[in-house]
Design a protein around this motif. Structure first.
Motif, short mmCIF file in Angstrom:
data_model
loop_
_atom_site.label_atom_id
_atom_site.label_comp_id
_atom_site.label_asym_id
_atom_site.label_seq_id
_atom_site.Cartn_x
_atom_site.Cartn_y
_atom_site.Cartn_z
N LEU A 114 82.29 40.97 35.68
CA LEU A 114 81.07 40.71 34.93
C LEU A 114 81.40 40.16 33.54
O LEU A 114 80.73 39.24 33.05
N VAL A 115 82.44 40.68 32.93
CA VAL A 115 82.83 40.24 31.59
C VAL A 115 83.59 38.92 31.66
O VAL A 115 83.33 37.98 30.90
N THR A 116 84.54 38.81 32.59
CA THR A 116 85.37 37.61 32.67
C THR A 116 84.58 36.40 33.15
O THR A 116 84.98 35.25 32.90
N THR A 117 83.47 36.61 33.85
CA THR A 117 82.61 35.48 34.22
C THR A 117 82.00 34.84 32.98
O THR A 117 81.83 33.62 32.91
N TYR A 118 81.66 35.67 32.00
CA TYR A 118 81.13 35.16 30.73
C TYR A 118 82.21 34.47 29.92
O TYR A 118 81.98 33.44 29.28
N GLY A 119 83.41 35.01 29.94
CA GLY A 119 84.54 34.45 29.20
C GLY A 119 85.60 35.53 28.99
O GLY A 119 85.37 36.72 29.25
N THR A 120 86.75 35.11 28.55
CA THR A 120 87.83 36.05 28.29
C THR A 120 87.68 36.61 26.87
O THR A 120 87.70 35.85 25.90
N PRO A 121 87.53 37.94 26.73
CA PRO A 121 87.41 38.51 25.38
C PRO A 121 88.68 38.26 24.56
O PRO A 121 89.77 38.10 25.11
N ALA A 122 88.51 38.20 23.25
CA ALA A 122 89.67 38.11 22.38
C ALA A 122 90.53 39.36 22.53
O ALA A 122 90.04 40.44 22.89
N TYR A 123 91.81 39.22 22.27
CA TYR A 123 92.74 40.32 22.46
C TYR A 123 92.36 41.55 21.64
O TYR A 123 92.54 42.68 22.07
N GLY A 124 91.78 41.34 20.45
CA GLY A 124 91.41 42.46 19.60
C GLY A 124 90.08 43.09 19.93
O GLY A 124 89.72 44.12 19.35
N ASP A 125 89.30 42.49 20.83
CA ASP A 125 87.98 43.02 21.15
C ASP A 125 88.06 44.28 22.00
O ASP A 125 89.09 44.56 22.63
N LEU A 126 86.96 45.00 22.04
CA LEU A 126 86.85 46.16 22.91
C LEU A 126 86.72 45.72 24.35
O LEU A 126 86.13 44.68 24.65
N ASP A 127 87.25 46.52 25.27
CA ASP A 127 87.07 46.29 26.70
C ASP A 127 85.82 47.06 27.12
O ASP A 127 85.86 48.27 27.35
N LEU A 128 84.71 46.35 27.23
CA LEU A 128 83.42 46.98 27.51
C LEU A 128 82.97 46.73 28.94
O LEU A 128 81.76 46.63 29.22
N SER A 129 83.91 46.62 29.86
CA SER A 129 83.57 46.31 31.25
C SER A 129 82.66 47.38 31.85
O SER A 129 81.62 47.04 32.45
N TRP A 130 83.01 48.63 31.70
CA TRP A 130 82.21 49.70 32.30
C TRP A 130 80.84 49.84 31.63
O TRP A 130 79.83 49.90 32.32
N PRO A 131 80.74 49.90 30.30
CA PRO A 131 79.40 49.94 29.70
C PRO A 131 78.55 48.74 30.08
O PRO A 131 77.34 48.88 30.35
N GLY A 174 79.60 44.99 18.59
CA GLY A 174 79.93 43.70 18.00
C GLY A 174 80.51 43.85 16.60
O GLY A 174 81.43 43.10 16.22
N ALA A 175 79.99 44.80 15.82
CA ALA A 175 80.54 45.03 14.48
C ALA A 175 81.99 45.49 14.57
O ALA A 175 82.85 45.05 13.78
N VAL A 176 82.29 46.35 15.54
CA VAL A 176 83.69 46.78 15.72
C VAL A 176 84.56 45.59 16.09
O VAL A 176 85.67 45.43 15.57
N ASN A 177 84.07 44.72 16.97
CA ASN A 177 84.85 43.56 17.37
C ASN A 177 85.10 42.61 16.21
O ASN A 177 86.20 42.06 16.07
N ARG A 178 84.07 42.39 15.36
CA ARG A 178 84.27 41.47 14.23
C ARG A 178 85.34 42.02 13.29
O ARG A 178 86.16 41.25 12.76
N VAL A 216 73.01 40.41 25.18
CA VAL A 216 74.02 41.43 24.87
C VAL A 216 75.37 40.81 24.54
O VAL A 216 75.92 41.01 23.45
N PHE A 217 75.92 40.02 25.46
CA PHE A 217 77.27 39.48 25.26
C PHE A 217 77.34 38.52 24.08
O PHE A 217 78.40 38.36 23.47
N SER A 218 76.23 37.85 23.75
CA SER A 218 76.26 36.94 22.61
C SER A 218 76.50 37.69 21.31
O SER A 218 76.94 37.10 20.31
N ARG A 219 76.22 38.98 21.28
CA ARG A 219 76.50 39.80 20.10
C ARG A 219 77.88 40.44 20.18
O ARG A 219 78.48 40.76 19.15
N LEU A 220 78.37 40.66 21.37
CA LEU A 220 79.66 41.31 21.53
C LEU A 220 80.82 40.37 21.29
O LEU A 220 81.79 40.70 20.61
#
Length: 480
Positions: free
Chosen positions: A164-181, A285-289, A445-449
């Protein structure tokens, strides 16, 4: 595993493969079999001898024609390339071509050869042990400045929502892994729109069949069975709350509300659900930024701390107005104003300054305010499509009971109406609910994450060609 670590991608290490030149091929074969290391590749390297022969072989057509899907394999000992071309050994030639491509990226100093790459931190020691048998070593290096490691989301066993997450795009290495939420939020939204115990049970049975590989023509979609099973369970839970079992049949009591009898309550509940989900998305998203660029960016970003303060203040002010509590409304308005001021400062800081910068900041700030409101109200579609689903099921049930009441041959017609009507409404609504839940997940949701896209981790893996080696137990790469 501590939860902070479980909520982040797999930790990567920059590594260097150091080996005598004479043992380079053996070391690369071992790396390929492990499938845990992503090696740097030379840019615009000329095709090697194996690649040239593979191209000629494919150009001649035959069993390994130009469109054939050749599975690369590697021999333990360097094969005779001319003999492979004569015998049409496309698989071995493809493996040798990949090995040549990696070897071209090596740095040679005297009798020593080195290649750089990335490896999951938990696998470094094991891979180093395998390389030691070839006289090589796997050394850890500092991460180059300005370079982010590749991203590998943690595997979660047989049930995973990472697609679900990787279909949107690959998160940056420093981002949270929010696959389950993210997966749970998707299932909850689907259930609200598709709330029916009977229809959910059909989805659950479909997921079980998919998990068992039935029908076989759908076997390639087997990995999606957790989504289907979770969606079925969510639909059953929402259906129990609505009192829906293949429509308003009266077989189940209404535990919360009936969509057709209380549409306004369902609408308010959907918007409140969306507001809570967006608040959580703002917080993540604030944590990711902050993790991506530090507090300097995370504090003022619209999807960072400033945006979170603005949204929480706006929600607090709205709650104070609706509950007739002026103090709460004023406090919320003050928080929203402070957050909006921080967002404006961050936007202005990214401009060239002056009057043009102020104009650009005003336009972008207006967009932030408008999008905040529209994104929240967009969750009203949860109620709208939930009402549509209930209305279609109600039409089918009314037609069924109307025919059945006439008795005789009309009963057969009633069965036909129920079967066909349920199949049509089920197929239509499951598609609509699935697409709309995905739309809300991605755009609201993902546009903020996620703002910065990462690079996926692509380890080099080529299986062995020798049957004896295939029977040898090889511990798979399990970075999680």
């Amino acid at each position: 595993m501590p939860w902070p670590e479980a909520m982040t991608p797999v930790r990567m290490r920059r590594v260097a493969l150091v080996v005598p030149q004479a043992a380079l091929r053996d070391a690369l074969v071992r790396i390929a079999r492990e499938g845990c290391v992503e090696l740097d590749r030379a840019e615009e390297a000329a095709p090697g001898p194996a690649a040239v022969r593979l191209q000629r072989l494919r150009g001649r057509g035959g069993a390994d024609g130009p469109r054939a899907d050749t599975t690369a394999v590697l021999a333990a000992v360097a094969p005779d390339l001319d003999l492979l071309e004569q015998r049409r050994g496309a698989g071995l030639l493809a493996g040798e071509a990949q090995l040549e491509e990696r070897a071209d990226g090596a740095v040679r100093r005297g009798e020593v050869t080195a290649l750089a790459g990335w490896c999951p931190a938990g696998e470094v020691a094991r891979v180093a042990g395998r390389l030691a048998a070839a006289g090589g070593a796997l050394l850890t290096l500092p991460t180059p400045r300005g370079t982010d490691p590749p991203t590998l989301l943690r595997p979660r066993g047989p049930v995973s929502f990472t697609p679900l997450v990787t279909t949107y795009g690959t998160p940056a290495y420093g981002d949270l892994d929010l696959s389950w939420p993210a997966g749970l939020a998707y299932l909850a939204m689907f259930g609200i729109m598709f709330g029916d115990v009977g229809h959910g049970a059909l989805l659950l049975l479909g997921a079980l069949a998919l998990r068992l590989g039935r029908p076989r023509r759908l076997a390639r979609w087997t990995r999606l069975w957790p989504f289907m099973a979770g969606a079925g369970l969510a639909a059953m839970l929402a259906g129990a709350a609505y009192g829906e079992f293949f429509g308003p049949t009266g077989l189940l009591p209404v535990l919360w509300l009936s969509p057709l009898d209380s549409p306004a309550r369902l609408l308010v509940a959907a918007v409140l659900f969306g507001a809570g989900l967006l608040a959580l998305a703002h917080a993540a998203g604030a944590v990711n930024r902050v993790r991506e660029a530090g507090w300097g960016v995370g504090l003022y970003a619209a999807s960072g701390c400033a945006g979170l303060l603005f949204y929480v203040g706006l929600a607090t002010a709205a709650a104070g107005l609706l509950t007739h509590r002026p103090a709460v409304a004023v406090t919320g308005a003050a928080l929203a104003g402070a957050g909006l001021a921080l967002v404006a400062y961050g936007l202005f800081r990214d401009t060239a300054g002056g009057g043009a910068g102020l104009a650009e900041t005003a336009v972008r700030l207006f967009d932030v305010v408008v999008r905040t409101g529209t994104n929240t109200l967009s969750f009203a579609r949860l109620a709208a499509f939930g009402l549509t689903h209930a209305a279609l099921a109600d039409v089918v049930w009314r037609g069924t009971t109307g025919l059945a009441a006439r008795g005789g041959a009309a009963v057969a017609g009633a069965v036909l109406v129920f079967t066909v009507g349920t199949a049509v409404s089920f197929g239509l609504e499951v598609l609509v609910a699935g697409v709309q839940a995905l739309r809300l997940e991605f755009y609201e949701v993902f546009s903020r994450l996620f703002e910065t896209e990462g690079r996926p981790f692509r380890p080099w893996h080529v299986p062995p060609a020798e049957p004896a080696d295939r029977d040898t137990k090889v511990v798979p790469c399990s970075p999680g």
